[in-house]
Design an enzyme around this catalytic site. Structure first.
Site, mmCIF file in Angstrom:
data_model
loop_
_atom_site.group_PDB
_atom_site.id
_atom_site.type_symbol
_atom_site.label_atom_id
_atom_site.label_comp_id
_atom_site.label_asym_id
_atom_site.label_seq_id
_atom_site.Cartn_x
_atom_site.Cartn_y
_atom_site.Cartn_z
ATOM 1 N N LYS A 70 2.979 -14.167 5.847
ATOM 2 C CA LYS A 70 3.247 -15.178 4.827
ATOM 3 C C LYS A 70 4.762 -15.410 4.780
ATOM 4 C CE LYS A 70 1.666 -17.875 1.463
ATOM 5 N NZ LYS A 70 0.803 -19.036 1.717
ATOM 6 N N ASP A 129 -3.205 -17.316 4.716
ATOM 7 C CA ASP A 129 -4.227 -18.129 4.061
ATOM 8 C C ASP A 129 -4.869 -19.102 5.037
ATOM 9 O OD1 ASP A 129 -1.611 -19.063 4.002
ATOM 10 O OD2 ASP A 129 -1.927 -20.369 2.283
ATOM 11 N N TYR A 141 0.816 -1.216 0.000
ATOM 12 C CA TYR A 141 0.000 0.000 0.000
ATOM 13 C C TYR A 141 0.850 1.266 0.000
ATOM 14 C CZ TYR A 141 -4.817 -1.610 0.464
ATOM 15 O OH TYR A 141 -6.056 -2.121 0.226
#
Length: 334
Positions: A171, A204, A124
């Site tokens: 992640k 996830d 971002y």
């Protein structure tokens, strides 16, 4: 003591829900001096930007703002007023509570968690460019300093609000440098808070577990992009974005806003649900030390939702935006 607050109505449904929230805050007894300034598409023709300098000056002077939704063009034009405000005032912490509401139909009845999203780094940050005309590249920036301050914010929030556990979401199994750094820093900060349980989850897997057992989570701390996505997922667990408040908090300023967008197709129809912005105003009042006024508003909103008789159309009722604000005010004064 009265507090100076900048009110940015926004565009689309923004002016309607902002007026509803303002009326409710005024009726709560909190002393607020509102400074109203406009931003969004309506300012483009006059100033050449949706975020004129006088808006930034007002927020900087007051230190606190309540903002209605503002339209962000898709794929072209000004990147985002929201992102620009976060960068301008270094609003590094995005706080998004998600809780089950009595009377609101959803798949779960026992969700009570808080998303703490890093608000200034990651993808971002907008560091991207074209590579010729055949590819585009975006750089994922994670710093030790940025990771440490958001991790510390999450743990401090947990201590202050009686929360028991902080989950670091990442992640790092794939992005070993960027997300690996974020996880490393979260683990280091966690060691300073022995009274708070700490765990980590791959993003996830977290999404699957949130859908299966959301009641097992308490405070989630995430990098920027994951935080944006997961916070919307969490809103879906408890009834949707119409009930999702948020706070953007930095060292010197704080801006409070609903998570949902500007819904321009509904502009001027008096049918938008103002609950999310009203609950964002509750977060604002607590930030300002106006706990009694915040509790008064929150109790009134929760009572209306639980009773189910005076609701907006998206929740199965027939009240308009202003009529729902009237109902909240009546309940506060009952």
């Amino acid at each position: 003591m009265a507090h100076n607050v900048t009110l940015i109505p926004g565009d689309g449904i923004g002016p309607e829900v902002a007026l509803a929230a303002r009326r409710v805050v005024d009726a709560s007894g909190a002393g607020i001096n509102w400074h109203v300034v406009d931003a969004g598409e309506s300012q483009l023709e006059k100033y050449g930007t949706p975020l004129p300098q006088h808006v930034l000056d007002a927020v900087r002077a007051d230190g606190t703002a309540l903002k209605g939704p503002i339209t962000t063009p898709v794929g072209v034009g000004f990147r985002s007023v929201n992102v620009a405000l976060r960068k301008e005032f270094d609003l590094y912490a995005n706080l998004r509570p998600a809780r089950s509401f009595p009377g609101v139909e959803s798949r779960y009845k026992n969700v009570d968690l808080v998303v703490v999203r890093e608000n200034t780094e990651d993808l971002y940050a907008g560091i991207e460019h074209m590579i010729g005309d055949t590819a585009a590249e975006s750089i994922k920036l994670i710093t030790r300093a940025g990771s440490e301050r958001i991790a510390r914010f999450a743990f401090d929030y947990a201590v202050k609000n009686g929360r028991k556990k902080v989950t670091c979401v990442h992640k790092a199994n794939i992005m070993k440098c960027t997300d690996g750094l974020f996880l490393e820093v979260c683990r280091s900060v966690a060691a300073e808070y022995p009274g708070i349980e700490f765990e980590d989850r791959i993003v996830d897997a977290l999404c699957m577990q949130l859908v299966q057992h959301p009641e097992t989570f308490d405070v989630l701390v995430l990098p920027n992009l994951y935080g944006d996505i997961v916070s919307d997922l969490c809103a879906g667990l408890v009834g949707g974005l119409g009930l999702a408040p948020s706070a953007n908090i930095g060292r010197d300023a704080a801006i409070f806003e609903a998570v949902h967008g500007s819904a321009p197709k509904h502009a001027g129809k008096n049918d938008a649900n103002p609950t999310a912005l009203i609950l964002s105003a509750v977060l604002m009042l607590r930030h300002l030390g106006e706990g009694a006024a915040a509790d008064k508003i929150e109790r009134a909103v929760l009572a209306l939702l639980a009773e189910g008789r005076e609701l907006t159309y998206d929740l199965g009722g027939s009240l308009g935006t202003s009529e729902f604000a009237d109902a909240v005010i009546r309940r506060m004064n009952a």
